[in-house]
Write an enzyme that holds these catalytic residues in place. Structure first.
Site, short mmCIF file in Angstrom:
data_model
loop_
_atom_site.label_atom_id
_atom_site.label_comp_id
_atom_site.label_asym_id
_atom_site.label_seq_id
_atom_site.Cartn_x
_atom_site.Cartn_y
_atom_site.Cartn_z
N GLY A 44 165.95 10.34 130.26
CA GLY A 44 166.63 11.71 129.81
C GLY A 44 165.64 12.60 129.14
CD GLU A 99 167.80 9.39 122.72
OE1 GLU A 99 167.14 9.57 124.09
OE2 GLU A 99 168.27 8.40 122.83
CG ASP A 103 178.00 9.03 123.84
OD1 ASP A 103 178.90 9.35 122.97
OD2 ASP A 103 178.31 9.00 124.87
CB VAL A 153 177.18 16.99 129.57
CG1 VAL A 153 178.28 17.80 129.04
CG2 VAL A 153 176.52 16.02 128.63
#
Length: 179
Positions: A44, A99, A103, A153
């Site tokens: 990511g 990052e 979360d 998201v």
């Protein structure tokens, strides 16, 4: 085609550009005269890290880690399996983890602990998105692009089932896509 799966844009392409400029100024000031290792946690991080690096005005080295986390045991500890490890030593080095989103913070906390164990001088985190409502550990990134609520998201590196990473913005995925 991908846009029709998005309920609404959470962070637009223009907002991302503004975030990148702000973060790059902060980082350039804080890392002046240092040569940190910027570590991306795959997959990511790629769009965010790539775009951010181009705006930084200091020397740095780049490395990547691909980690998987397993949660279990009575203590709820995280066991991190390193799929791809850094190809350089962090001993006595400044480390900046890039990052896409923070979360729960569990995997990131385990990686920070590992890098410190390996002798990093310090380990800091720069993230595009911070989702503190989802936090399961005591962790606050040093550099935050934007704080978002606890919503699902995708885009700009974030995926659902390996898809949507290539959107140029961060969007709220329609619930019917993942339910």
């Amino acid at each position: 085609m991908l846009d029709r799966d998005i309920e609404k844009v959470v962070v637009s392409k223009d907002e991302i550009e503004d975030i990148l400029l702000r973060l790059s100024k902060e980082l350039t000031e804080d890392y002046a005269g240092k040569t940190p290792i910027m570590v991306g946690l795959l997959k990511g991080c790629i769009p965010f890290m790539s775009d951010l690096m181009k705006k930084l005005d200091f020397h740095l080295e780049v490395g990547y880690m691909d980690v998987s986390s397993y949660y279990g045991g009575l203590s709820g500890d995280v066991d991190v399996k390193i799929e791809t490890d850094l190809n350089m030593s962090v001993k006595d080095r400044h480390v900046l983890i890039a990052e896409d989103i923070v979360d729960s913070g569990r995997t990131l906390t385990a990686v920070i602990r590992l890098l410190k164990h390996r002798g990093a001088k310090d380990v800091k985190v720069v993230t595009l998105l911070d989702k503190p409502e989802g936090r399961k550990v005591d962790l606050k990134p040093e550099y935050i692009g934007v704080t978002i609520p606890k919503v699902f998201v995708v885009g700009y590196g974030l995926d659902y089932d390996g898809r949507y990473r290539n959107l140029p913005y961060v969007g709220l995925l329609k619930p019917e896509i993942y339910s």
